[in-house]
Design a protein around this motif. Sequence first.
Motif, PDB file in Angstrom:
ATOM      1  N   PRO A 428      23.467  12.931  33.205  1.00 11.49           N
ATOM      2  CA  PRO A 428      23.397  13.766  34.417  1.00 11.49           C
ATOM      3  C   PRO A 428      24.497  13.508  35.426  1.00 11.49           C
ATOM      4  O   PRO A 428      24.755  14.344  36.286  1.00 11.49           O
ATOM      5  CB  PRO A 428      22.024  13.398  35.011  1.00 11.49           C
ATOM      6  N   THR A 429      25.161  12.341  35.343  1.00 11.19           N
ATOM      7  CA  THR A 429      26.207  12.059  36.339  1.00 11.19           C
ATOM      8  C   THR A 429      27.587  11.953  35.698  1.00 11.19           C
ATOM      9  O   THR A 429      28.509  11.421  36.299  1.00 11.19           O
ATOM     10  CB  THR A 429      25.898  10.751  37.109  1.00 11.19           C
ATOM     11  N   ARG A 430      27.732  12.487  34.481  1.00  8.93           N
ATOM     12  CA  ARG A 430      29.054  12.456  33.822  1.00  8.93           C
ATOM     13  C   ARG A 430      30.062  13.212  34.686  1.00  8.93           C
ATOM     14  O   ARG A 430      29.871  14.369  35.020  1.00  8.93           O
ATOM     15  CB  ARG A 430      28.961  13.104  32.436  1.00  8.93           C
ATOM     16  N   GLY A 431      31.139  12.519  35.030  1.00  8.53           N
ATOM     17  CA  GLY A 431      32.194  13.172  35.811  1.00  8.53           C
ATOM     18  C   GLY A 431      31.889  13.335  37.289  1.00  8.53           C
ATOM     19  O   GLY A 431      32.558  14.078  37.977  1.00  8.53           O
ATOM     20  N   LEU A 432      30.872  12.618  37.818  1.00  8.04           N
ATOM     21  CA  LEU A 432      30.539  12.735  39.239  1.00  8.04           C
ATOM     22  C   LEU A 432      31.070  11.544  40.026  1.00  8.04           C
ATOM     23  O   LEU A 432      31.238  10.459  39.483  1.00  8.04           O
ATOM     24  CB  LEU A 432      29.012  12.823  39.432  1.00  8.04           C
ATOM     25  N   ASP A 433      31.334  11.762  41.330  1.00 10.78           N
ATOM     26  CA  ASP A 433      31.792  10.685  42.199  1.00 10.78           C
ATOM     27  C   ASP A 433      30.587   9.941  42.778  1.00 10.78           C
ATOM     28  O   ASP A 433      29.442  10.379  42.618  1.00 10.78           O
ATOM     29  CB  ASP A 433      32.665  11.253  43.324  1.00 10.78           C
ATOM     30  N   VAL A 434      30.861   8.827  43.490  1.00 10.37           N
ATOM     31  CA  VAL A 434      29.755   7.979  43.964  1.00 10.37           C
ATOM     32  C   VAL A 434      28.774   8.710  44.875  1.00 10.37           C
ATOM     33  O   VAL A 434      27.573   8.492  44.802  1.00 10.37           O
ATOM     34  CB  VAL A 434      30.229   6.689  44.680  1.00 10.37           C
ATOM     35  N   ARG A 452       6.423  13.460  38.266  1.00 12.55           N
ATOM     36  CA  ARG A 452       7.106  14.153  37.172  1.00 12.55           C
ATOM     37  C   ARG A 452       7.522  13.154  36.090  1.00 12.55           C
ATOM     38  O   ARG A 452       7.801  11.997  36.387  1.00 12.55           O
ATOM     39  CB  ARG A 452       8.359  14.824  37.729  1.00 12.55           C
ATOM     40  N   ALA A 453       7.551  13.604  34.847  1.00  8.65           N
ATOM     41  CA  ALA A 453       8.085  12.780  33.752  1.00  8.65           C
ATOM     42  C   ALA A 453       9.582  13.049  33.640  1.00  8.65           C
ATOM     43  O   ALA A 453      10.012  14.194  33.733  1.00  8.65           O
ATOM     44  CB  ALA A 453       7.388  13.133  32.443  1.00  8.65           C
ATOM     45  N   VAL A 454      10.370  11.994  33.451  1.00  5.46           N
ATOM     46  CA  VAL A 454      11.821  12.148  33.321  1.00  5.46           C
ATOM     47  C   VAL A 454      12.290  11.366  32.093  1.00  5.46           C
ATOM     48  O   VAL A 454      11.950  10.196  31.927  1.00  5.46           O
ATOM     49  CB  VAL A 454      12.571  11.616  34.576  1.00  5.46           C
ATOM     50  N   MET A 455      13.056  12.051  31.229  1.00  5.40           N
ATOM     51  CA  MET A 455      13.734  11.356  30.135  1.00  5.40           C
ATOM     52  C   MET A 455      15.223  11.360  30.461  1.00  5.40           C
ATOM     53  O   MET A 455      15.821  12.418  30.622  1.00  5.40           O
ATOM     54  CB  MET A 455      13.494  12.031  28.784  1.00  5.40           C
ATOM     55  N   LEU A 456      15.800  10.163  30.594  1.00  5.14           N
ATOM     56  CA  LEU A 456      17.199  10.020  30.954  1.00  5.14           C
ATOM     57  C   LEU A 456      17.980   9.540  29.738  1.00  5.14           C
ATOM     58  O   LEU A 456      17.707   8.475  29.196  1.00  5.14           O
ATOM     59  CB  LEU A 456      17.342   8.997  32.088  1.00  5.14           C
ATOM     60  N   VAL A 457      18.937  10.350  29.294  1.00  4.02           N
ATOM     61  CA  VAL A 457      19.815   9.950  28.179  1.00  4.02           C
ATOM     62  C   VAL A 457      21.193   9.717  28.773  1.00  4.02           C
ATOM     63  O   VAL A 457      21.774  10.621  29.372  1.00  4.02           O
ATOM     64  CB  VAL A 457      19.888  11.051  27.094  1.00  4.02           C
ATOM     65  N   SER A 458      21.693   8.483  28.656  1.00  5.68           N
ATOM     66  CA  SER A 458      22.982   8.177  29.277  1.00  5.68           C
ATOM     67  C   SER A 458      23.738   7.129  28.484  1.00  5.68           C
ATOM     68  O   SER A 458      23.143   6.236  27.893  1.00  5.68           O
ATOM     69  CB  SER A 458      22.762   7.678  30.708  1.00  5.68           C
ATOM     70  N   GLU A 463      23.582   2.978  34.723  1.00  9.53           N
ATOM     71  CA  GLU A 463      22.687   4.071  35.114  1.00  9.53           C
ATOM     72  C   GLU A 463      21.307   3.894  34.480  1.00  9.53           C
ATOM     73  O   GLU A 463      20.272   4.038  35.142  1.00  9.53           O
ATOM     74  CB  GLU A 463      23.313   5.397  34.675  1.00  9.53           C
ATOM     75  N   ILE A 464      21.294   3.552  33.183  1.00  7.56           N
ATOM     76  CA  ILE A 464      20.027   3.318  32.470  1.00  7.56           C
ATOM     77  C   ILE A 464      19.258   2.183  33.147  1.00  7.56           C
ATOM     78  O   ILE A 464      18.056   2.275  33.396  1.00  7.56           O
ATOM     79  CB  ILE A 464      20.303   2.981  30.976  1.00  7.56           C
TER      80      ILE A 464
END
Length: 513
Positions: A428-434, A452-458, A463-464
């Motif tokens: 979700p934050t690929r290529g984003l600044d701080v 809410r349920a969240v699945m984070l793939v990173s 970040e993980i």
Amino acid sequence: MERVIEMKGITKVFPGTIANDNVDFELLKGETHVLLGENGAGKTTLMNILYGLYQPDKGTIAVNGNNVKIMSPNDAIKLGIGMVHQHFMLVHNFTVAENIVLGTEPKKGIKLDMKKAINEVKELSSKYGFSIDPNSVIEDISVGQQQKVEILKALFRGAETLILDEPTAVLTPQEIDELGVIINNLKAEGKSVILITHKLKEVMSMSDRVTIVRRGKVTGIVKTSETSIEQLAELMVGRKVNLTVDKKEAKIGKVVLKIENLVAKDHRGLPAVNDVSLTVREGEILGIAGVDGNGQSELVEVLTGLRKAESGEIKLRDKDIFNKTTREIINQGMGHIPEDRHKRGLILKYSIYENAVLGSHHKKPFSKGIIMNYKYIRNYCSKLIKEFDVRTPNDEVVASALSGGNQQKLIAAREISKDPEIIIASQPTRGLDVGAIEYIHGRLVQERDKGRAVMLVSLELDEIMALSDRIAVMYDGKIVAILDRKDATEHKLGILMAGGSLENDGKEVKEHE
């Protein structure tokens, strides 16, 4: 020290925005100079001017002390300037060697001398410490290897100055370390490197000096050895930035997503997801860690209806969504922030307001039957722009005109605002600044705190570690372990990601849910 590049008073105006406002930039021989700034700050525009892709409205450029006019990339290449773009420019069904020599092919009479090309590529790659097979086809190698091909392509054309645009955005931690070694090898050869980035950790480890750009203007030039991550973040965003994620104890509820014995193949028909079983519950963030290419992308594609699975079960709130269409899965309450914002997240030629309702455009109140309610859509889009701080002159701008980070904010705004049962956030934050990372992280934690349920793939281990309540490690298509966040360390995860096993008092760490 000798100045190899000097840009003075560079100004570039696009309709509705000043991308570069009287910018000065210099590069010394044998240094790595980082151009640091938020998305849309004007970093890439400045380097596109140096590479001849844009012409400045005002200002001068000197290369090795001589004033020059760079009208095209060919002019830049002749001046010894090479650029590796964030989105690679490779022919996917060509080999590594064919891509590197493309346009400057060695000939034997009138025929292409591929043997010579392969030997030249081998010599060049060993000189700079690249381990890469010249005969590999581009589509079969990792993103990190593709980046090396782009660097070799520039060096093959005689680049003395190398511009790398967001070079670590798609790399694993191991590949980032390799890139650091490559940059040091380039410097040892007397070459100079410009890195365009917003990743502060890499800035500190890879650079000699940093020029910070904010909203088209230079806000500071500092020596890396005399600054800190906190100071750089403040110069970049214009305020103090919270670099850690504030999180309350998770209040975990019922199972939202249940995956059992899932099997799927990749685009070549080879096994990619191999007997995966997982659950994601209300009020938790489940992180999926792994080196790129271990089945994470295929798993997400199966869950979101973009790829058919071979076998297994997928239930969302006890409703079967196995091999259903993407629309059926969205209607059951799936939100998806995709890893490739251009391919899966946006229609680049559509306006921001049209992109803001993709996936819900056929529902009330956005449409009345087959007629779109554009007044409502535009009001809705304006709220999203304001709430998620999407930097744009107006909502009529086409999505392709936004910077990468603002495109990502728009997708996150759209998906979170659908009020889904579960959000699958893939890179979700690929290529984003701080500043943007801080915001997206905060929003994901906010959604988790709402139950809410969240699945984070990173691919970003930081970040993980920062966001997850539980971490599942994926290797070779399998979930090799699931750890509670409090039991996980970077070292443990690194071993599991490389296919190793953990031992604790002589016992293997067991998978648990």
